[in-house]
Design a protein around this motif. Structure first.
Motif, short mmCIF file in Angstrom:
data_model
loop_
_atom_site.label_atom_id
_atom_site.label_comp_id
_atom_site.label_asym_id
_atom_site.label_seq_id
_atom_site.Cartn_x
_atom_site.Cartn_y
_atom_site.Cartn_z
N ALA A 79 0.84 -1.19 0.00
CA ALA A 79 0.00 0.00 0.00
C ALA A 79 0.88 1.25 0.00
CB ALA A 79 -0.92 0.01 1.22
N THR A 80 0.35 2.37 -0.43
CA THR A 80 1.14 3.60 -0.43
C THR A 80 1.35 4.09 1.00
OG1 THR A 80 -0.79 5.07 -0.51
CG2 THR A 80 0.07 4.24 -2.63
N ASP A 81 2.33 4.95 1.17
CA ASP A 81 2.60 5.49 2.50
C ASP A 81 1.38 6.23 3.05
OD1 ASP A 81 5.11 4.44 2.51
OD2 ASP A 81 6.15 6.32 2.04
N LYS A 82 0.70 6.95 2.20
CA LYS A 82 -0.48 7.68 2.65
C LYS A 82 -1.59 6.73 3.08
CE LYS A 82 -3.32 11.69 1.45
NZ LYS A 82 -3.55 12.73 0.43
N GLU A 83 -1.79 5.66 2.33
CA GLU A 83 -2.80 4.67 2.70
C GLU A 83 -2.46 4.01 4.03
OE1 GLU A 83 -4.32 3.11 -1.71
OE2 GLU A 83 -2.50 2.25 -0.80
N LYS A 84 -1.18 3.75 4.25
CA LYS A 84 -0.77 3.15 5.52
C LYS A 84 -1.02 4.11 6.68
CE LYS A 84 2.73 0.06 3.56
NZ LYS A 84 4.17 -0.25 3.43
N PHE A 85 -0.73 5.39 6.47
CA PHE A 85 -0.96 6.36 7.53
C PHE A 85 -2.45 6.47 7.86
CE2 PHE A 85 -1.89 10.55 9.21
CZ PHE A 85 -0.96 10.66 10.22
N ILE A 86 -3.26 6.47 6.87
CA ILE A 86 -4.71 6.58 7.10
C ILE A 86 -5.21 5.39 7.90
CG2 ILE A 86 -6.96 6.52 5.93
CD1 ILE A 86 -5.69 8.33 3.76
N LYS A 87 -4.70 4.20 7.60
CA LYS A 87 -5.10 3.03 8.38
C LYS A 87 -4.64 3.15 9.83
CE LYS A 87 -7.29 0.54 5.35
NZ LYS A 87 -8.75 0.29 5.51
N TRP A 88 -3.47 3.74 10.04
CA TRP A 88 -3.02 3.97 11.40
C TRP A 88 -3.92 5.00 12.09
CZ3 TRP A 88 -1.31 2.29 15.58
CH2 TRP A 88 -0.80 3.13 16.59
N ALA A 89 -4.27 6.06 11.36
CA ALA A 89 -5.15 7.08 11.94
C ALA A 89 -6.50 6.49 12.31
CB ALA A 89 -5.32 8.23 10.95
N GLU A 90 -7.00 5.59 11.48
CA GLU A 90 -8.28 4.93 11.79
C GLU A 90 -8.17 4.03 13.01
OE1 GLU A 90 -9.06 2.87 8.18
OE2 GLU A 90 -9.80 4.65 7.10
N THR A 91 -6.96 3.53 13.27
CA THR A 91 -6.73 2.62 14.40
C THR A 91 -6.53 3.35 15.71
OG1 THR A 91 -5.82 0.90 12.96
CG2 THR A 91 -5.15 0.83 15.26
N VAL A 92 -5.90 4.53 15.65
CA VAL A 92 -5.50 5.24 16.87
C VAL A 92 -6.64 5.41 17.87
CG1 VAL A 92 -4.75 7.49 17.76
CG2 VAL A 92 -3.48 6.38 15.91
N THR A 119 -7.50 10.93 14.02
CA THR A 119 -8.66 10.10 13.74
C THR A 119 -8.77 9.91 12.23
OG1 THR A 119 -10.17 11.97 13.51
CG2 THR A 119 -9.88 11.06 15.74
N ALA A 120 -9.76 9.14 11.83
CA ALA A 120 -10.00 8.97 10.39
C ALA A 120 -10.31 10.32 9.75
CB ALA A 120 -11.15 7.99 10.17
N GLU A 121 -11.02 11.20 10.48
CA GLU A 121 -11.42 12.49 9.93
C GLU A 121 -10.24 13.45 9.80
OE1 GLU A 121 -13.05 10.90 12.44
OE2 GLU A 121 -14.60 10.17 11.05
N SER A 122 -9.30 13.38 10.74
CA SER A 122 -8.17 14.32 10.71
C SER A 122 -6.96 13.75 9.96
CB SER A 122 -7.75 14.67 12.14
OG SER A 122 -7.25 13.54 12.81
N ALA A 123 -7.04 12.51 9.53
CA ALA A 123 -5.87 11.78 9.01
C ALA A 123 -5.19 12.51 7.86
CB ALA A 123 -6.28 10.38 8.58
N GLU A 124 -5.93 12.85 6.83
CA GLU A 124 -5.31 13.43 5.64
C GLU A 124 -4.71 14.79 5.94
OE1 GLU A 124 -6.16 14.00 0.88
OE2 GLU A 124 -7.53 12.85 2.14
N ARG A 125 -5.40 15.58 6.75
CA ARG A 125 -4.92 16.91 7.10
C ARG A 125 -3.60 16.80 7.90
NH1 ARG A 125 -9.36 18.23 8.69
NH2 ARG A 125 -9.26 17.78 10.92
N ILE A 126 -3.57 15.92 8.88
CA ILE A 126 -2.36 15.75 9.70
C ILE A 126 -1.23 15.16 8.87
CG2 ILE A 126 -1.40 14.42 11.62
CD1 ILE A 126 -4.01 14.94 13.13
N TYR A 127 -1.56 14.22 8.00
CA TYR A 127 -0.54 13.62 7.12
C TYR A 127 0.15 14.70 6.29
CZ TYR A 127 1.56 10.74 3.45
OH TYR A 127 2.44 10.16 2.57
#
Length: 470
Positions: A79-92, A119-127
């Motif tokens: 998976a891409t780095d961004k996709e991996k980060f989003i999955k982590w954000a969804e898990t946190v 969170t899942a909602e803040s993931a892309e912005r924080i990334y």
């Protein structure tokens, strides 16, 4: 009600607050055991994004992701780095009450000044915000370490490593020092004779020695020990199930090594004798050079055969073992002490049921020559959390001298893990603060504060003979 992660996070009374803010908070960090990559330090790299800095190689997070039902594709897969980060954000959000929840948000705050919950909602912005900062010069590897007031880091290095990046870094003037640590686990691992012989051949090539006998092998390995010392090494480190302590003679080890080189199977007793001998030889060299030797004892490694074969070691399949420790450890340390060859030693336990065993063992071999010569090390791995740190601090306080403790380390592969020192310092100050509040310690903040600052910094600087920024 307190706010989440405010200035007095984990500090429950005014004494704890004063101890932390006045005596602990601003002490430099001496991180004497970690798994950072020396090349990244020497080359002062910038990470392209926060996934590379935060999720690559972090098996703490990987285990949480798997527990949350995230497919391996988004952990160690393609998976891409961004996709991996989003999955982590969804898990946190589901890591509440796990130390990862605190660490995640402490790291976002301390490095990136991001105070929003992940969170899942803040993931892309924080990334995007964190990744953009990581690509700037101020957030290079050196910038990240200087931001945390790091004075020394000790990496973990195999005897065959050429230390070229330590040598390159030693020429730089960047405000902190990096030393190698001698980690000879592979040099005594006779469980798999094919792999071990490959390692011996590699050592022979690195040293330009012909290795046919145990004498040849020890000479080659000792030359690497000497080489590490010439490059600033002050510590060794071992990751073992337990301290091997079988009786052996030099002749027995000579014959065992002949069998090893011939790839003839060892008996269980021969295997343990060889490991025991190597552990003694290595410890004698440490004593000769005045190094600190560290023993991380007790993990049960590579439990999941299927995933180990797919991903290899150190990918999140190790757990807490229940090996007998006391008799082996006592016999090993006693042999060295009897011969006046026991170096400064730190004992780390992965099994909390061994806390009292390890803490009491240190008192058997403190001989008055060095304050805190034998240390019960900081809460390690699975105990690197609020309860684990508190238990380690209390056990050491009850059975030894917490005032002589050399404090915290990250044991981490990430340059974003250094707020773990803050976490430890806050807990330490709160424990002392509660004792003052309860009348169990005097309201003498200058004296208690000195003990706090010693544990956070000064004890380790003296114990390891670190020169720091001088």
């Amino acid at each position: 009600m307190k706010s989440f992660l405010d200035d007095n996070f984990l500090l429950q009374n005014k004494f704890a607050e004063e101890l932390y803010h006045n005596y602990a908070k601003h002490q430099p960090i001496l991180d004497y055991h970690n798994h950072l990559i020396p090349q990244q330090v020497a080359e002062n790299i910038n990470f392209e994004n926060i996934t590379q800095a935060w999720l690559y190689g972090d098996h703490y997070k990987w285990r949480a992701l798997r527990a949350n039902g995230v497919p391996e594709k988004y952990i160690t897969g393609d998976a891409t780095d961004k996709e991996k980060f989003i999955k982590w954000a969804e898990t946190v959000p589901f890591t509440v009450r796990n130390p990862l929840y605190h660490w995640t948000h402490l790291e976002l705050q301390r490095y990136f000044d991001i105070h929003e919950l992940l969170t899942a909602e803040s993931a892309e912005r924080i990334y995007e915000e964190a990744s953009a900062k990581l690509r700037t010069p101020e957030f290079s590897v050196h910038g990240l370490l200087n931001r945390m007031n790091v004075e020394v880091i000790c990496t973990t290095d195999d005897p065959t490593d050429d230390l070229r990046y330590h040598q390159e870094f030693a020429k730089q003037d960047v405000g902190f020092k990096m030393y190698p640590a001698f980690r000879p686990d592979k040099a005594m691992n006779s469980d798999d004779l094919d792999s071990f012989n490959e390692y011996i051949d590699k050592l022979a090539a690195v040293t330009d020695f012909t290795i046919e006998s145990i004498s040849d092998y020890l000479s080659a390995l000792k030359s690497r020990h000497d080489f590490f010392a010439l490059n600033g090494c002050k510590v060794s480190d071992h990751g073992l199930s337990y301290a091997y302590s079988e009786d052996f003679t030099d002749e027995e080890i000579r014959l065992i090594f002949i069998k090893i080189r011939a790839k003839r199977s060892l008996t269980e007793e021969e295997n343990l004798q060889f490991k025991s001998a190597m552990l003694v030889y290595l410890a004698e060299w440490d004593h000769e050079k005045g190094w600190v030797q560290q023993y991380h004892l007790g993990p049960l490694r590579n439990n999941n055969t299927r995933m180990f074969e797919k991903l290899g070691p150190d990918t999140g399949w190790d757990s807490i073992g229940d090996f007998p420790q006391a008799a082996h450890l006592s016999k090993f340390l006693n042999r060295l002490d009897t011969n006046n060859q026991l170096a400064k030693t730190i004992l780390y336990s992965i099994n909390s049921t061994d806390n009292e065993t390890f803490a009491a063992m240190t008192g058997n071999f403190n001989d008055g020559t060095i304050a805190g010569k034998i240390q019960f090390g900081s809460a390690w791995w699975y105990h690197d959390q609020k309860i684990g740190m508190t238990n380690q601090i209390n056990t050491l306080s009850n059975l030894g001298l917490i005032s002589k403790f050399v404090g915290m380390l990250t044991d981490s592969r990430s340059f974003l893990s250094f707020p773990r020192h803050e976490y430890f310092r806050r807990l330490l100050c709160n424990i002392f603060g509660e004792d003052i509040q309860n009348g169990e310690l005097p309201d003498d903040l200058p004296w208690i504060g000195k003990i706090i600052s010693d544990i956070c910094y000064h004890n380790a600087k003296e114990y390891f003979n670190f020169s720091g920024k001088e």
